[in-house]
Enzyme design. Structure first.
Site, mmCIF file in Angstrom:
data_model
loop_
_atom_site.group_PDB
_atom_site.id
_atom_site.type_symbol
_atom_site.label_atom_id
_atom_site.label_comp_id
_atom_site.label_asym_id
_atom_site.label_seq_id
_atom_site.Cartn_x
_atom_site.Cartn_y
_atom_site.Cartn_z
ATOM 1 C CB SER A 24 -2.313 15.401 -5.681
ATOM 2 O OG SER A 24 -3.347 14.977 -4.766
ATOM 3 C CE LYS A 48 -3.452 12.580 0.922
ATOM 4 N NZ LYS A 48 -2.581 11.751 0.282
ATOM 5 C CG ASN A 72 2.755 7.347 -0.925
ATOM 6 O OD1 ASN A 72 1.467 7.171 -0.427
ATOM 7 N ND2 ASN A 72 3.038 7.775 -2.125
ATOM 8 C CB ILE A 74 -0.854 8.345 2.534
ATOM 9 C CG1 ILE A 74 0.791 8.871 2.177
ATOM 10 C CG2 ILE A 74 -1.526 9.476 3.268
ATOM 11 C CD1 ILE A 74 1.436 8.798 3.519
ATOM 12 N N GLY A 75 -3.094 6.081 2.077
ATOM 13 C CA GLY A 75 -4.405 5.624 2.023
ATOM 14 C C GLY A 75 -5.054 6.741 1.988
ATOM 15 C CG ASN A 130 -5.808 9.227 -7.293
ATOM 16 O OD1 ASN A 130 -5.497 8.333 -8.102
ATOM 17 N ND2 ASN A 130 -5.222 9.195 -6.316
ATOM 18 C CB CYS A 133 -9.325 5.046 -6.233
ATOM 19 S SG CYS A 133 -8.695 6.308 -5.510
ATOM 20 N N GLY A 247 6.790 13.007 -11.983
ATOM 21 C CA GLY A 247 7.743 11.710 -11.453
ATOM 22 C C GLY A 247 9.061 12.197 -11.263
HETATM 23 C C1 LIG Z 1 3.021 10.869 0.083
HETATM 24 C C2 LIG Z 1 2.334 11.083 -0.920
HETATM 25 C C3 LIG Z 1 1.017 11.246 -1.062
HETATM 26 C C4 LIG Z 1 0.356 11.264 -2.342
HETATM 27 N N1 LIG Z 1 -0.991 11.611 -2.260
HETATM 28 C C5 LIG Z 1 -1.362 11.843 -3.745
HETATM 29 C C6 LIG Z 1 -3.107 11.974 -3.741
HETATM 30 O O1 LIG Z 1 -3.582 12.268 -2.481
HETATM 31 N N2 LIG Z 1 -3.699 11.845 -4.742
HETATM 32 C C7 LIG Z 1 -2.821 11.804 -5.991
HETATM 33 O O2 LIG Z 1 -3.346 11.926 -7.314
HETATM 34 N N3 LIG Z 1 -1.481 11.403 -5.819
HETATM 35 C C8 LIG Z 1 -0.838 11.336 -4.839
HETATM 36 N N4 LIG Z 1 0.364 11.166 -4.614
HETATM 37 C C9 LIG Z 1 1.228 10.919 -5.965
HETATM 38 C C10 LIG Z 1 2.121 12.434 -6.430
HETATM 39 O O3 LIG Z 1 1.189 13.197 -6.577
HETATM 40 C C11 LIG Z 1 2.819 11.849 -7.561
HETATM 41 O O4 LIG Z 1 2.086 11.562 -8.588
HETATM 42 C C12 LIG Z 1 4.004 10.997 -7.482
HETATM 43 O O5 LIG Z 1 4.425 11.253 -6.144
HETATM 44 C C13 LIG Z 1 5.050 11.179 -8.373
HETATM 45 O O6 LIG Z 1 5.562 12.293 -8.405
HETATM 46 P P1 LIG Z 1 7.158 12.559 -7.460
HETATM 47 O O7 LIG Z 1 8.080 11.780 -8.143
HETATM 48 O O8 LIG Z 1 7.366 14.007 -7.987
HETATM 49 O O9 LIG Z 1 6.809 12.248 -6.086
HETATM 50 C C14 LIG Z 1 1.055 11.239 -3.457
HETATM 51 C C15 LIG Z 1 2.614 10.741 -3.444
HETATM 52 C C16 LIG Z 1 3.120 10.765 -2.089
HETATM 53 C C17 LIG Z 1 4.482 10.624 -2.267
#
Ligand SMILES: Cc1cc2nc3c(=O)[nH]c(=O)nc-3n(C[C@H](O)[C@H](O)[C@H](O)COP(=O)(O)O)c2cc1C
Ligand SMILES: Cc1cc2nc3c(=O)[nH]c(=O)nc-3n(C[C@H](O)[C@H](O)[C@H](O)COP(=O)(O)OP(=O)(O)OC[C@H]3O[C@@H](n4cnc5c(N)ncnc54)[C@H](O)[C@@H]3O)c2cc1C
Ligand SMILES: Cc1cc2nc3c(=O)[nH]c(=O)nc-3n(C[C@H](O)[C@H](O)[C@H](O)COP(=O)(O)OP(=O)(O)OC[C@H]3O[C@@H](n4cnc5c(N)ncnc54)[C@H](O)[C@@H]3O)c2cc1C
Ligand SMILES: Cc1cc2nc3c(=O)[nH]c(=O)nc-3n(C[C@H](O)[C@H](O)[C@H](O)COP(=O)(O)O)c2cc1C
Ligand code: FES
Ligand code: FES
Lengths: 308, 263, 308, 263
Positions: A24, A48, A72, A74-75, A130, A133, A247
């Site tokens: 996501s 997303k 990040n 992003i909010g 998620n 929050c 992760g």
């Molecule tokens: C730019 C960005 C936006 C993310 N947006 C969301 C989100 O909207 N909802 C969510 O559950 N996780 C969000 N995540 C978390 C990722 O889904 C993931 O759990 C986290 O990045 C760890 O995995 P990775 O190391 O492979 O990136 C976001 C991560 C990043 C980097």
């Protein structure tokens, strides 16, 4: 003789064609990267995070690179559930993608609104909550930090849908095992581990946090050893619980590590930013690994870590 | 539209331009086209440091017997740009592109004026070459901190079919003053659109000037980027309606009239 | 005109000639790397953790590299306090090094034994208590995870010495602020933040943890954004508390970031493994940063982060 | 003792030796001496990936007009070794060395026998060259999985002043069988000491044989290393008294009689 590798896996009752999902927030709504990585070639795509209405997200700067990772903030900018249902979901459905919708809210009602709207649509394979929050009702404590809030939330959503409910846990929870237990007891079908780690990067010259909100979420290879630890701990505590590991996965071998630690599937997040075909390459490398190592069914790997 | 692709490229040449800047040519085995204002994401082929690719505007695209040559002008500011400066010729890199929305050259009205500040030169130089080739007349203003930070003055001059005005903050070359001040001073009524790239304060000044002269400005913005392809939402800029859009997709070139006053 | 930079800093009552110390477990007992990094050129050296008697440490393999980091499971191998006092300390004293002795034990008595022995020696500038140790008396829960055990431990040691007591906190504690508060209330002069993060790396082919003990401690640049976050959180909660920042410092700019987040001094750990002169280079780069940015006294930086 | 130092070096040449192995020459601007069995820590000059340097045995040291040339033989097994295989000639690397305790050549009794397995060749080849130069007679056994994994057979032969026995597991070159089995078969009463480097199971077998024949064996061990200079305690091996010592300092060459049976 080349081994034919069975890549299909199971997250609870849901069958995925392979164990690799796009995470996501790192793959848009599923269609943005079709030319590099067709969503239907993956185990699934996690959208997303969606809220009842569109959200503008946080001020900028929102991202900064850190050693082998990024922060990040992003909010949770998103187009809202309605636009997703009308503008995106039909095309995903038509392509045959397995769609997991990531849902969030600031109140239980907001989560419910999103799920209820999606219940009217075909082509949603599962919901991923998620829970990192701030719970506006509980003074801003995150749902995912408080077993009792999480219990309420999951029970409520459980009544709204028969689709699989995945709960995506925050690694910042002081007592992750208690949170995991609450989610499972309340009827979660799977746990996604983990969301980003609360972190801080500083611009030394400006003497300011590097992202506008101060703290942000750390992701990428840097966190892999931490995420693997948490997946294994949760797997040891709840061996029957379907887990989705996430992760820092960059390669097929990283994916194997999460499977060995007890995950039934993995998600690839930040890796997509450096390589839009990352998810697809992880599938291919996972397959190649299994072939080299004589693993005929990828499910053999799940939980296969020999502890000591 | 140009098809974006991800390909390994070879560092074919490097030329020092100033104490902090240098030019690179990247040899692409596969096809690559780009329009002025578009950018590429460039990174090492292996390793997690840096983890993410970096965005660079295309300064020009040429043909060679061995493939397409992409020209970049780079300022050394940190990890990857200093790596690029030291990397042996012949090294492999990984290039994703072309990306984003460039200058709207075809719809450009009669007489554009081009403005570049510092390392904002590459897309402006590319636009100048393209406009010259199409026979569209334009003037060009290019400013830098001082004479030895003015990049490729000969090439800039050659690429310009109208007036090429150089400015330096310290007056060590050309006009003295900020490029936007010089532009304001030498403004021609005939200028019907501004095409600009440079540091954010300069672009704010350009937008201000455009408002005053009631012309449209096309601004090439520089936001930090993680993905370059619209999926991270890290690179957003604010539009006048308060919404955020990814500058890697909706931009990096925006019409000033679309943008919030402080994007 | 070149700014003359005042590098001296203060950790509570202790003055250091500059804010850069070598971290425990990464610089031997202080003399091993004199040809690359003379200990007296640093703010201080923190010794390998000392116990009452020599310890053999953990089985091998003990280390593995991870993205921008490493996991270690050394198991606190050390020569014991007696050998340190007789074989190492005199030479450190003679060189004029500022020596911080890192102390650990499995019981409160073991900590006390080490401190009591060192009280008989000159040339110890401070004690740093490693509280990431299983407390044998409390069923193996780490001292640093439990505010009440920590309270007892620090009070007891406080009675034994007038030298500064630094308490080195574990980032794995579920409630770090509570632990920090307990240590300060019990009389700690400073807090060192942070020790390594519990982590897991897996050898995918062997299907085994990469280090013999299974879990190990993650260190190196990967953890910098997490360590910075914790330093800033503790600094915000206890603005008067002297903090020593640690976690992933590779460069002078990294050191500046920890100072801005509220640390009075920083320690350099894993960086020494890739470059035995790392500590010295961090001092030089810190000085160069201050010169470039017109910082005349390094203490101006402390806590100087402009939050939002 | 040789003074250890940390210096930037240049990748001066690379030669492919087998599907998985290659030889490198590193040009050191500063002085560097090493004795057989000593090693260096090599890493990139910048960046955090890999974070730590990697240990490599010195295969030889030569002079050139531009500085000292250090020869390495490297097997590609992971991140850094595959980087080394692709890095353009002329690239800069960072070298710390010489490190550790090598073979005790000066105290070697009348007739040593040298044993190398696979990528254990480099320190053994260096020792062979050194013994030959000193006129100390020795035999050498060198084993690999198959003929195309036997590295530099001509050079090994040339460096050996006695018998050079090659073995392959599959019999595709020289004797068939594990090198330790062949050594056992062809054992000479005159052998008074074994100098060996290779995979751990081979070294266990060498130690076993040495016990049986009542000679001392010098074994060059390979443990994962973080620092190479004795401060991380990551590379320890177990001695017969149960204590752990850092193999980067007390070794990498140990007398088999010092070591625990399963170190
Ligand atoms: C730019 C960005 C936006 C993310 N947006 C969301 C989100 O909207 N909802 C969510 O559950 N996780 C969000 N995540 C978390 C990722 O889904 C993931 O759990 C986290 O990045 C760890 O995995 P990775 O190391 O492979 O990136 C976001 C991560 C990043 C980097
Ligand atoms: C669409 C687009 C086009 C671009 N085109 C070019 C180009 O043609 N030529 C070029 O040289 N650069 C260009 N940039 C900027 C370039 O991407 C950055 O300079 C680069 O990412 C820095 O990477 P680094 O690893 O060297 O620095 P990092 O180590 O990532 O950052 C080092 C420090 O520099 C700061 N920094 C980042 N970008 C800049 C900058 N532009 N100027 C000053 N400081 C900065 C960072 O905040 C940080 O403090 C462009 C950026 C965008 C978004
Ligand atoms: C004292 C000493 C001397 C050495 N001399 C040489 C030498 O002369 N030539 C040489 O090629 N190597 C030598 N090595 C081994 C060499 O250091 C490693 O192969 C290297 O560190 C691997 O780095 P990497 O980044 O490529 O692999 P990594 O990415 O760090 O590891 C990849 C995988 O390979 C495994 N691995 C690590 N070492 C080896 C190995 N030796 N063989 C097989 N798999 C391994 C790892 O456990 C991991 O699973 C020596 C080691 C020591 C301790
Ligand atoms: C190999 C190794 C051994 C360590 N030994 C100790 C120790 O004995 N006592 C202690 O308090 N911390 C010990 N640490 C933790 C470090 O002092 C430091 O807190 C941690 O590595 C984070 O800093 P870094 O990222 O700069 O390495 C050790 C760390 C490493 C990597
Ligand atoms: S850089 Fe990721 S959305 Fe623009
Ligand atoms: S490698 Fe660090 S002690 Fe040997």
């Amino acid at each position: 003789m080349v081994t034919v590798v069975q890549l299909a896996t199971q997250v609870g009752s849901l069958t995925l064609r392979n164990p690799v999902l796009a995470a996501s927030g790192t793959f848009g709504y599923g269609l943005e990267l079709v030319d590099f990585c067709p969503p239907e070639a993956l185990g699934g795509v996690v959208t997303k995070g969606l809220s009842p209405r569109p959200r503008a997200g946080n001020p900028t700067p929102r991202i900064v690179e850190t050693p082998a990772g990024m922060i990040n903030s992003i909010g949770l900018q998103n187009i809202g559930v309605e636009a997703f249902c009308t503008q995106v979901l039909p095309a995903l459905r038509q392509r045959g993608a397995t769609v997991v919708v990531n849902v969030f809210g600031e109140t239980e009602e907001e989560y419910a609104t999103v799920v209820e709207r999606l219940e009217r649509e075909d082509g949603v394979a599962a919901y991923e909550l998620n829970v990192s929050c701030p719970n506006v009702g509980k003074g801003g404590m995150e749902f995912g930090h408080d077993p009792s809030s999480l219990d309420l939330l999951v029970r409520m959503l459980r009544r709204l849908t028969r689709r699989p409910l995945w709960v995506k846990l925050s690694p910042n929870a002081p007592h992750l095992l208690a949170v995991a237990e609450a989610a499972l007891a309340a009827g979660a079908d799977a746990l996604t581990l983990v969301n980003t780690f609360r972190a801080l990067a500083i611009d030394a010259k400006k003497r300011r946090p590097a992202v506008a909100t101060g703290f942000g979420g750390l992701s990428g290879p840097a966190i892999k050893p931490l995420a693997l630890r948490l997946v294994w701990e949760v797997h040891r505590a709840f061996p029957q619980a379907p887990l989705v590991g996430i992760g820092g996965v960059l390669t097929g071998e990283d994916a194997v590590e999460f499977l060995l630690a007890g995950a039934c599937a993995v998600q690839v997040g930040t890796a997509t930013f450096r390589n839009p075909a990352a998810c697809l390459e992880v599938v291919q490398q996972l397959q190649a690994f299994c072939q080299r190592e004589g693993v005929e069914d990828v499910r053999e790997l799940i939980g296969g870590l020999r502890w000591r | 539209m140009e098809r974006r692709s991800d390909q390994p490229v070879i560092l074919a040449s490097r030329q020092e331009l100033s104490p902090s800047c240098f030019a690179l040519e990247l040899l692409c085995p596969g096809p690559l086209t780009a329009t002025p204002g578009q950018f590429i994401m460039l990174g090492p082929t292996a390793g997690a440091d840096p983890l993410l690719r970096r965005p660079f505007s295309v300064a020009g695209v040429g043909e060679s017997p061995r493939g397409v040559l992409v020209q970049l002008l780079v300022k050394e500011v940190g990890k990857f740009t200093s790596l690029l400066r030291r990397l042996p010729i012949g090294s492999e890199l990984s290039l994703l592109g072309p990306l984003g929305q460039g200058f709207r050259l075809l719809e450009a009205p009669p007489r554009p004026v081009l403005v570049a500040g510092g390392i904002g030169l590459p897309p402006v130089l590319f636009a100048a070459r393209e406009l010259s080739q199409r026979g569209i007349p334009f003037d060009l203003f290019y400013g830098a901190a001082s004479s030895h930070e003015l990049l490729l003055p000969q090439e800039v001059k050659r690429a310009t079919n109208g007036l090429a005005v150089f400015c330096t903050d310290d007056g060590s070359f050309g006009e003295q003053g900020l490029v936007t001040e010089v532009l304001r001073r030498l403004w021609q009524k005939s200028y019907s659109r501004i095409l600009a790239c440079g540091p954010t304060p300069m672009l704010y000044a350009v937008a201000q000037l455009a408002r005053e002269r009631q012309v449209e400005a096309e601004l090439s913005l520089e936001e930090p980027m993680a993905c370059g392809v619209g999926v991270c939402l890290g690179c957003v800029v604010r539009l006048h309606d308060g919404s955020y859009v990814p500058s890697c997709q909706a931009g990096p070139v925006f019409l000033a009239s679309q943008l919030a006053e402080r994007w």
